[in-house]
Design a protein around this motif. Structure first.
Motif, PDB file in Angstrom:
ATOM      1  N   LYS A   7     -21.738  21.285  20.940  1.00 27.43           N
ATOM      2  CA  LYS A   7     -22.257  19.916  20.820  1.00 27.43           C
ATOM      3  C   LYS A   7     -21.667  18.989  21.886  1.00 27.43           C
ATOM      4  CE  LYS A   7     -24.340  16.896  18.045  1.00 27.43           C
ATOM      5  NZ  LYS A   7     -25.677  17.005  17.511  1.00 27.43           N
ATOM      6  N   ILE A   8     -22.547  18.254  22.529  1.00 27.58           N
ATOM      7  CA  ILE A   8     -22.075  17.167  23.409  1.00 27.58           C
ATOM      8  C   ILE A   8     -22.724  15.863  22.949  1.00 27.58           C
ATOM      9  CG2 ILE A   8     -21.908  16.241  25.745  1.00 27.58           C
ATOM     10  CD1 ILE A   8     -22.235  19.023  26.865  1.00 27.58           C
ATOM     11  N   TYR A   9     -21.893  14.863  22.658  1.00 28.24           N
ATOM     12  CA  TYR A   9     -22.399  13.520  22.362  1.00 28.24           C
ATOM     13  C   TYR A   9     -22.386  12.711  23.660  1.00 28.24           C
ATOM     14  CZ  TYR A   9     -21.422  14.647  17.470  1.00 28.24           C
ATOM     15  OH  TYR A   9     -21.398  15.233  16.235  1.00 28.24           O
ATOM     16  N   ILE A  10     -23.474  12.035  23.921  1.00 37.65           N
ATOM     17  CA  ILE A  10     -23.539  11.151  25.094  1.00 37.65           C
ATOM     18  C   ILE A  10     -23.458   9.737  24.509  1.00 37.65           C
ATOM     19  CG2 ILE A  10     -24.899  10.512  27.117  1.00 37.65           C
ATOM     20  CD1 ILE A  10     -26.369  13.270  26.683  1.00 37.65           C
ATOM     21  N   VAL A  11     -22.283   9.154  24.639  1.00 35.10           N
ATOM     22  CA  VAL A  11     -21.954   7.981  23.826  1.00 35.10           C
ATOM     23  C   VAL A  11     -22.001   6.682  24.632  1.00 35.10           C
ATOM     24  CG1 VAL A  11     -20.160   6.932  22.373  1.00 35.10           C
ATOM     25  CG2 VAL A  11     -20.423   9.419  22.411  1.00 35.10           C
ATOM     26  N   GLY A  12     -22.813   5.752  24.187  1.00 34.01           N
ATOM     27  CA  GLY A  12     -22.782   4.396  24.736  1.00 34.01           C
ATOM     28  C   GLY A  12     -21.687   3.643  24.004  1.00 34.01           C
ATOM     29  N   MET A  13     -20.665   3.199  24.750  1.00 35.46           N
ATOM     30  CA  MET A  13     -19.508   2.587  24.059  1.00 35.46           C
ATOM     31  C   MET A  13     -19.588   1.059  24.014  1.00 35.46           C
ATOM     32  SD  MET A  13     -16.487   3.372  26.793  1.00 35.46           S
ATOM     33  CE  MET A  13     -15.403   2.041  26.300  1.00 35.46           C
ATOM     34  N   GLY A  14     -20.738   0.493  24.428  1.00 37.18           N
ATOM     35  CA  GLY A  14     -20.830  -0.965  24.424  1.00 37.18           C
ATOM     36  C   GLY A  14     -20.068  -1.527  25.614  1.00 37.18           C
ATOM     37  N   PRO A  15     -19.941  -2.858  25.675  1.00 40.17           N
ATOM     38  CA  PRO A  15     -19.393  -3.476  26.882  1.00 40.17           C
ATOM     39  C   PRO A  15     -17.880  -3.302  27.071  1.00 40.17           C
ATOM     40  CG  PRO A  15     -19.890  -5.146  25.234  1.00 40.17           C
ATOM     41  CD  PRO A  15     -20.442  -3.849  24.713  1.00 40.17           C
ATOM     42  N   GLY A  16     -17.144  -3.033  26.004  1.00 35.17           N
ATOM     43  CA  GLY A  16     -15.689  -2.914  26.201  1.00 35.17           C
ATOM     44  C   GLY A  16     -14.921  -2.822  24.898  1.00 35.17           C
ATOM     45  N   PHE A  17     -14.782  -3.967  24.221  1.00 36.53           N
ATOM     46  CA  PHE A  17     -13.986  -3.994  23.000  1.00 36.53           C
ATOM     47  C   PHE A  17     -14.528  -3.020  21.956  1.00 36.53           C
ATOM     48  CE2 PHE A  17     -13.010  -8.689  23.977  1.00 36.53           C
ATOM     49  CZ  PHE A  17     -11.812  -8.353  24.593  1.00 36.53           C
ATOM     50  N   VAL A 110     -27.684  11.786  21.949  1.00 39.82           N
ATOM     51  CA  VAL A 110     -27.416  10.473  22.558  1.00 39.82           C
ATOM     52  C   VAL A 110     -27.094   9.464  21.460  1.00 39.82           C
ATOM     53  CG1 VAL A 110     -28.364   8.599  23.967  1.00 39.82           C
ATOM     54  CG2 VAL A 110     -28.976  10.962  24.494  1.00 39.82           C
ATOM     55  N   ILE A 111     -25.973   8.774  21.619  1.00 41.44           N
ATOM     56  CA  ILE A 111     -25.567   7.737  20.652  1.00 41.44           C
ATOM     57  C   ILE A 111     -25.757   6.384  21.340  1.00 41.44           C
ATOM     58  CG2 ILE A 111     -23.711   6.907  19.162  1.00 41.44           C
ATOM     59  CD1 ILE A 111     -24.301   9.843  18.612  1.00 41.44           C
ATOM     60  N   PRO A 112     -26.658   5.541  20.822  1.00 35.17           N
ATOM     61  CA  PRO A 112     -26.944   4.290  21.534  1.00 35.17           C
ATOM     62  C   PRO A 112     -25.777   3.300  21.509  1.00 35.17           C
ATOM     63  CG  PRO A 112     -28.067   4.304  19.412  1.00 35.17           C
ATOM     64  CD  PRO A 112     -27.422   5.658  19.573  1.00 35.17           C
ATOM     65  N   GLY A 113     -25.724   2.457  22.538  1.00 37.12           N
ATOM     66  CA  GLY A 113     -24.684   1.431  22.617  1.00 37.12           C
ATOM     67  C   GLY A 113     -25.299   0.088  22.954  1.00 37.12           C
ATOM     68  N   ILE A 114     -24.508  -0.960  22.809  1.00 41.98           N
ATOM     69  CA  ILE A 114     -25.008  -2.307  23.154  1.00 41.98           C
ATOM     70  C   ILE A 114     -24.954  -2.454  24.664  1.00 41.98           C
ATOM     71  CG2 ILE A 114     -24.682  -4.789  22.865  1.00 41.98           C
ATOM     72  CD1 ILE A 114     -23.213  -4.270  20.302  1.00 41.98           C
ATOM     73  N   THR A 115     -26.113  -2.599  25.272  1.00 34.87           N
ATOM     74  CA  THR A 115     -26.161  -2.722  26.730  1.00 34.87           C
ATOM     75  C   THR A 115     -25.771  -4.131  27.188  1.00 34.87           C
ATOM     76  OG1 THR A 115     -27.564  -2.255  28.650  1.00 34.87           O
ATOM     77  CG2 THR A 115     -28.627  -3.350  26.790  1.00 34.87           C
ATOM     78  N   VAL A 195     -22.852 -13.727  33.315  1.00 37.25           N
ATOM     79  CA  VAL A 195     -21.680 -13.490  32.461  1.00 37.25           C
ATOM     80  C   VAL A 195     -20.830 -12.397  33.099  1.00 37.25           C
ATOM     81  CG1 VAL A 195     -20.869 -13.074  30.112  1.00 37.25           C
ATOM     82  CG2 VAL A 195     -23.201 -13.875  30.471  1.00 37.25           C
ATOM     83  N   GLU A 196     -19.529 -12.664  33.150  1.00 39.13           N
ATOM     84  CA  GLU A 196     -18.588 -11.705  33.738  1.00 39.13           C
ATOM     85  C   GLU A 196     -17.695 -11.147  32.635  1.00 39.13           C
ATOM     86  OE1 GLU A 196     -16.638 -13.430  37.177  1.00 39.13           O
ATOM     87  OE2 GLU A 196     -15.022 -11.971  36.953  1.00 39.13           O
ATOM     88  N   ASN A 197     -17.364  -9.885  32.720  1.00 37.82           N
ATOM     89  CA  ASN A 197     -16.447  -9.238  31.765  1.00 37.82           C
ATOM     90  C   ASN A 197     -16.882  -9.417  30.308  1.00 37.82           C
ATOM     91  OD1 ASN A 197     -14.651  -8.250  33.739  1.00 37.82           O
ATOM     92  ND2 ASN A 197     -13.702 -10.266  33.875  1.00 37.82           N
ATOM     93  N   ILE A 198     -18.124  -9.093  30.052  1.00 34.58           N
ATOM     94  CA  ILE A 198     -18.629  -9.198  28.675  1.00 34.58           C
ATOM     95  C   ILE A 198     -17.845  -8.232  27.777  1.00 34.58           C
ATOM     96  CG2 ILE A 198     -20.675  -8.957  27.214  1.00 34.58           C
ATOM     97  CD1 ILE A 198     -22.279  -8.945  29.974  1.00 34.58           C
ATOM     98  N   GLY A 199     -17.425  -8.734  26.624  1.00 35.26           N
ATOM     99  CA  GLY A 199     -16.735  -7.858  25.660  1.00 35.26           C
ATOM    100  C   GLY A 199     -15.423  -7.302  26.171  1.00 35.26           C
ATOM    101  N   ARG A 200     -14.839  -7.959  27.155  1.00 39.05           N
ATOM    102  CA  ARG A 200     -13.540  -7.520  27.697  1.00 39.05           C
ATOM    103  C   ARG A 200     -12.668  -8.742  27.875  1.00 39.05           C
ATOM    104  NH1 ARG A 200     -15.919  -3.533  32.479  1.00 39.05           N
ATOM    105  NH2 ARG A 200     -17.270  -2.388  31.072  1.00 39.05           N
ATOM    106  N   GLU A 201     -11.381  -8.522  28.194  1.00 44.73           N
ATOM    107  CA  GLU A 201     -10.495  -9.652  28.493  1.00 44.73           C
ATOM    108  C   GLU A 201     -11.120 -10.470  29.632  1.00 44.73           C
ATOM    109  OE1 GLU A 201      -7.874 -10.610  26.899  1.00 44.73           O
ATOM    110  OE2 GLU A 201      -7.941  -8.840  25.581  1.00 44.73           O
ATOM    111  N   GLY A 202     -11.054 -11.797  29.500  1.00 42.75           N
ATOM    112  CA  GLY A 202     -11.493 -12.663  30.608  1.00 42.75           C
ATOM    113  C   GLY A 202     -12.993 -12.878  30.685  1.00 42.75           C
ATOM    114  N   THR A 203     -13.687 -12.797  29.533  1.00 42.34           N
ATOM    115  CA  THR A 203     -15.128 -13.088  29.538  1.00 42.34           C
ATOM    116  C   THR A 203     -15.352 -14.516  30.043  1.00 42.34           C
ATOM    117  OG1 THR A 203     -15.379 -11.711  27.574  1.00 42.34           O
ATOM    118  CG2 THR A 203     -17.221 -13.175  28.105  1.00 42.34           C
ATOM    119  N   SER A 204     -16.282 -14.689  30.975  1.00 39.31           N
ATOM    120  CA  SER A 204     -16.627 -16.048  31.384  1.00 39.31           C
ATOM    121  C   SER A 204     -18.120 -16.108  31.689  1.00 39.31           C
ATOM    122  CB  SER A 204     -15.829 -16.473  32.620  1.00 39.31           C
ATOM    123  OG  SER A 204     -16.225 -15.723  33.731  1.00 39.31           O
ATOM    124  N   TYR A 205     -18.698 -17.283  31.491  1.00 38.98           N
ATOM    125  CA  TYR A 205     -20.128 -17.395  31.762  1.00 38.98           C
ATOM    126  C   TYR A 205     -20.444 -18.708  32.460  1.00 38.98           C
ATOM    127  CZ  TYR A 205     -20.722 -20.639  27.836  1.00 38.98           C
ATOM    128  OH  TYR A 205     -20.642 -21.723  27.000  1.00 38.98           O
TER     129      TYR A 205
END
Ligand code: SAH
Length: 247
Positions: A7-17, A110-115, A195-205
Motif C-alpha cells: 500500500k502507498i498513500y499519496i497524502v495531501g498534508m494541507g498548507p502546513g499546520f 490518494v488522500i485529499p488535502g486542503i489546497t 497570501v504568504e505562508n498560509i497555515g505556517r508561521e508568519g502568515t501574512s496577506y
C-alpha cells in the motif's frame, strides 16, 4: 493464490499546520512505516511522526521520490508520500500513477488535502465564491505560451483566478508578466490579494488592485488571487459576490 498488495498513500498534508490536515491524512501517516517527501514538508510534520522511517529527497527529484515509494512498498512497508496542499493539485499524484505502471502488486490511494487556493481564500475572506480556476505560473513543465493562453482565457471568461507558483529565484518577474497579460482584458482597479505562508508561521496577506499587484514582491510560498467583475473589498477582505440581492 492470494496476492499481497503493498500500500502507498499519496497524502495531501494541507498548507502546513497539523490542524489543517484531514483526519484521514493523519490516519494514513500513522498507519505508515515509511513517510517520503520533499525535505521542507517532512520537517513540517509534527513530533508524532518522528518515529517513522522518514525519507527525504530534494526539490526537482520528483521521479526519484516516486520510485523510492514503490521500492519501499515492495519491501513490504506501508508507505505515505506527502505533498503540500492536495497531492492532485500541482503535486505528485499523477506521476505516481504514471510510474506505477512499471510496478506490480502495489495499490495506490490518494488522500485529499486542503489546497493553497482554499486555505489562502479563507485568510483573505471569500474570494473564490463563484466560478474560479487555478493557474500555475511555473514554466518548468508547461510552456510559457500555454500559460499565457490560459491567463487570457480566464480573464475573458471572468473567472476568479488563483495563481500558484507566482515567483521563484529564477522567475522573479513572472507575476509582473502575468499581470501585464491580464491588464489587457481587466481594469487596473480590479480587486486582488495574495497570501504568504498560509497555515505556517508568519502568515501574512495583502489586499490590493491588479495595478498594484503588478509590482508586488511575492515569493514561492505565496498564492495570488485575482478577483472577477463581482469581487469587492469589504472591511479589508476580498469578497466575490455570488449574486444575492441584499436589501
Ligand atoms: N499541491 C500544492 C501546490 C503545490 S505548487 C497545493 O495543493 O497547495 C506550489 C505553490 O503552491 C506555491 O508556489 C504557492 O503558490 C502555493 N502554496 C503551497 N503551499 C502554500 C502555503 N503554505 N502558503 C502559500 N502558498 C502556498
Amino acid at each position: 493464490m492470494e496476492i499481497n498488495m503493498n500500500k502507498i498513500y499519496i497524502v495531501g498534508m494541507g498548507p502546513g499546520f497539523e490542524s489543517m490536515m484531514t483526519k484521514q491524512a493523519i490516519d494514513a501517516l500513522e498507519a505508515s512505516d515509511v513517510i517520503v517527501g520533499y525535505t521542507v514538508y517532512i520537517k513540517l510534520l509534527g513530533e508524532k511522526f518522528q518515529t517513522k522511517e522518514l525519507l527525504t529527497t530534494p526539490m526537482r527529484q520528483e521521479k526519484e521520490r516516486c520510485h523510492l515509494c514503490f521500492k519501499k512498498a515492495l519491501e513490504g512497508k506501508t508507505v505515505s508520500l506527502v505533498c503540500s496542499g492536495d497531492a492532485g493539485i500541482y503535486g505528485l499524484a499523477s506521476l505516481m500513477y504514471e510510474i506505477g505502471q512499471e510496478y506490480d502488486n502495489v495499490e495506490l490511494s490518494v488522500i485529499p488535502g486542503i489546497t493553497a487556493a482554499n486555505s489562502g481564500a479563507a485568510v483573505l475572506g471569500a474570494p473564490l465564491n463563484h466560478d474560479f480556476c487555478t493557474i500555475s505560473l511555473s514554466d518548468l513543465l508547461t510552456p510559457w505560451d500555454k500559460i499565457e493562453k490560459r491567463l487570457v482565457a480566464a480573464a475573458e471568461g471572468d473567472f476568479v483566478i488563483a495563481l500558484y507558483n507566482p515567483s521563484s529565484h529564477k522567475r522573479k518577474d513572472y507575476l509582473m508578466r502575468a499581470c501585464d497579460i491580464l491588464l489587457r482584458a481587466i481594469e487596473p482597479d480590479r480587486a486582488c490579494g495574495y497570501v504568504e505562508n498560509i497555515g505556517r508561521e508568519g502568515t501574512s496577506y495583502t489586499v490590493c488592485t491588479l495595478g498594484e499587484l503588478r509590482s508586488a514582491q511575492v515569493n514561492m510560498f505565496t498564492t495570488v488571487f485575482i478577483g472577477n467583475e463581482g469581487t469587492q473589498i469589504i472591511d479589508g477582505m476580498l469578497v466575490t459576490r455570488r449574486g444575492y440581492q441584499i436589501e
